[in-house]
Design a protein around this motif. Sequence first.
Motif, PDB file in Angstrom:
ATOM      1  N   LYS A 244       0.837  -1.189   0.000  1.00 23.13           N
ATOM      2  CA  LYS A 244       0.000   0.000   0.000  1.00 23.13           C
ATOM      3  C   LYS A 244       0.877   1.246   0.000  1.00 23.13           C
ATOM      4  O   LYS A 244       1.905   1.298   0.668  1.00 23.13           O
ATOM      5  CB  LYS A 244      -0.912   0.002   1.221  1.00 23.13           C
ATOM      6  CG  LYS A 244      -1.949  -1.103   1.225  1.00 23.13           C
ATOM      7  CD  LYS A 244      -2.844  -1.002   2.461  1.00 23.13           C
ATOM      8  CE  LYS A 244      -3.883  -2.116   2.466  1.00 23.13           C
ATOM      9  NZ  LYS A 244      -4.762  -2.047   3.672  1.00 23.13           N
ATOM     10  N   ALA A 245       0.437   2.235  -0.743  1.00 25.70           N
ATOM     11  CA  ALA A 245       1.175   3.496  -0.773  1.00 25.70           C
ATOM     12  C   ALA A 245       1.025   4.199   0.559  1.00 25.70           C
ATOM     13  O   ALA A 245      -0.001   4.067   1.247  1.00 25.70           O
ATOM     14  CB  ALA A 245       0.630   4.381  -1.894  1.00 25.70           C
ATOM     15  N   PRO A 246       2.048   4.927   0.982  1.00 22.36           N
ATOM     16  CA  PRO A 246       1.936   5.650   2.254  1.00 22.36           C
ATOM     17  C   PRO A 246       0.898   6.754   2.147  1.00 22.36           C
ATOM     18  O   PRO A 246       0.688   7.317   1.074  1.00 22.36           O
ATOM     19  CB  PRO A 246       3.343   6.224   2.446  1.00 22.36           C
ATOM     20  CG  PRO A 246       3.910   6.326   1.075  1.00 22.36           C
ATOM     21  CD  PRO A 246       3.337   5.169   0.328  1.00 22.36           C
ATOM     22  N   PRO A 247       0.186   7.036   3.243  1.00 19.41           N
ATOM     23  CA  PRO A 247      -0.802   8.116   3.204  1.00 19.41           C
ATOM     24  C   PRO A 247      -0.131   9.453   2.936  1.00 19.41           C
ATOM     25  O   PRO A 247       0.987   9.712   3.425  1.00 19.41           O
ATOM     26  CB  PRO A 247      -1.416   8.059   4.596  1.00 19.41           C
ATOM     27  CG  PRO A 247      -0.392   7.396   5.455  1.00 19.41           C
ATOM     28  CD  PRO A 247       0.308   6.410   4.568  1.00 19.41           C
ATOM     29  N   CYS A 248      -0.779  10.274   2.153  1.00 21.95           N
ATOM     30  CA  CYS A 248      -0.214  11.582   1.822  1.00 21.95           C
ATOM     31  C   CYS A 248      -0.650  12.623   2.846  1.00 21.95           C
ATOM     32  O   CYS A 248      -1.820  12.687   3.222  1.00 21.95           O
ATOM     33  CB  CYS A 248      -0.666  12.017   0.420  1.00 21.95           C
ATOM     34  SG  CYS A 248      -0.020  10.969  -0.883  1.00 21.95           S
ATOM     35  N   ARG A 249       0.296  13.425   3.257  1.00 25.73           N
ATOM     36  CA  ARG A 249      -0.039  14.525   4.173  1.00 25.73           C
ATOM     37  C   ARG A 249      -0.406  15.763   3.375  1.00 25.73           C
ATOM     38  O   ARG A 249       0.050  15.926   2.240  1.00 25.73           O
ATOM     39  CB  ARG A 249       1.162  14.855   5.058  1.00 25.73           C
ATOM     40  CG  ARG A 249       1.478  13.778   6.110  1.00 25.73           C
ATOM     41  CD  ARG A 249       2.528  14.291   7.073  1.00 25.73           C
ATOM     42  NE  ARG A 249       3.760  14.681   6.396  1.00 25.73           N
ATOM     43  CZ  ARG A 249       4.647  15.521   6.884  1.00 25.73           C
ATOM     44  NH1 ARG A 249       4.432  16.105   8.061  1.00 25.73           N
ATOM     45  NH2 ARG A 249       5.743  15.799   6.233  1.00 25.73           N
ATOM     46  N   ASP A 250      -1.221  16.562   3.977  1.00 31.44           N
ATOM     47  CA  ASP A 250      -1.543  17.856   3.377  1.00 31.44           C
ATOM     48  C   ASP A 250      -0.428  18.810   3.756  1.00 31.44           C
ATOM     49  O   ASP A 250      -0.433  19.407   4.839  1.00 31.44           O
ATOM     50  CB  ASP A 250      -2.894  18.354   3.889  1.00 31.44           C
ATOM     51  CG  ASP A 250      -3.303  19.643   3.209  1.00 31.44           C
ATOM     52  OD1 ASP A 250      -2.500  20.159   2.377  1.00 31.44           O
ATOM     53  OD2 ASP A 250      -4.396  20.149   3.502  1.00 31.44           O
TER      54      ASP A 250
END
Length: 254
Positions: A244-250
Amino acid sequence: MLGRLASQRLLEIRQAFRRLPQASRSLSTALNYHIDSPDNNPDLPWEFSHANKEKVKEILSHYPSNYKQSAVIPLLDLAQQQHGGWLPVSAMNHVAKIIEVAPIRVYEVATFYSMFNRTKVGKYHLLVCGTTPCMIRGSREIEEALLQHLGVKRNEVTKDGLFSVGEMECMGCCVNAPMITVADYSNGSEGYTYNYYEDVTPKRVVEIVEALRRGEKPLRGTQNPKRINSGPEGGNTTLLSEPKAPPCRDLDSC
């Protein structure tokens, strides 16, 4: 008191090891000194071939003109490839002239690194890894199988000039131990290869030797058909799905 006991115990351990039969540990350099001989003395002319002179220029172009000596290792490697897998003293002297250093500076490098051979080797120079992981996994038996099959001692060349067997320290394939490498000098510097054969057995290394004798090119890498590269035998048991791709931060909110 404790210090004396520790010293006495260390002495006992050293004496015990001295009484054990010691396996030969000479590396691929074979000698740590030079003796002039008819085919290896400073009076013999030596220079790079026309094609390799172009390679010399290319190698030197990687370094500032006032740091030519930094090219000593790749130039020695090229000279060794051209000369059938070993470095005569006249080749080392020629490299010293090119990089404008005293010959002793080149000798220091050639005698330090076990990748450089200063005595004749076979067209196929077989190097057995002798470091701990390979040793635990049977590298001594691998070497013995090669020596017995070829009828030579370590660092000797077979009568037909095709094979020699040496030892090399860790070559970075611990997960696929035991392993050997084959330095192929049969086609000079133009066709030089340096291939790893991993997960070998005494039977398999003999098969590799005979394939090379027939002019074949055995498949390099792991010799265990149940493995893919350095993966586990039988295939992966974990990490079977796409990661799974890492969650993106805003980043704008930071």
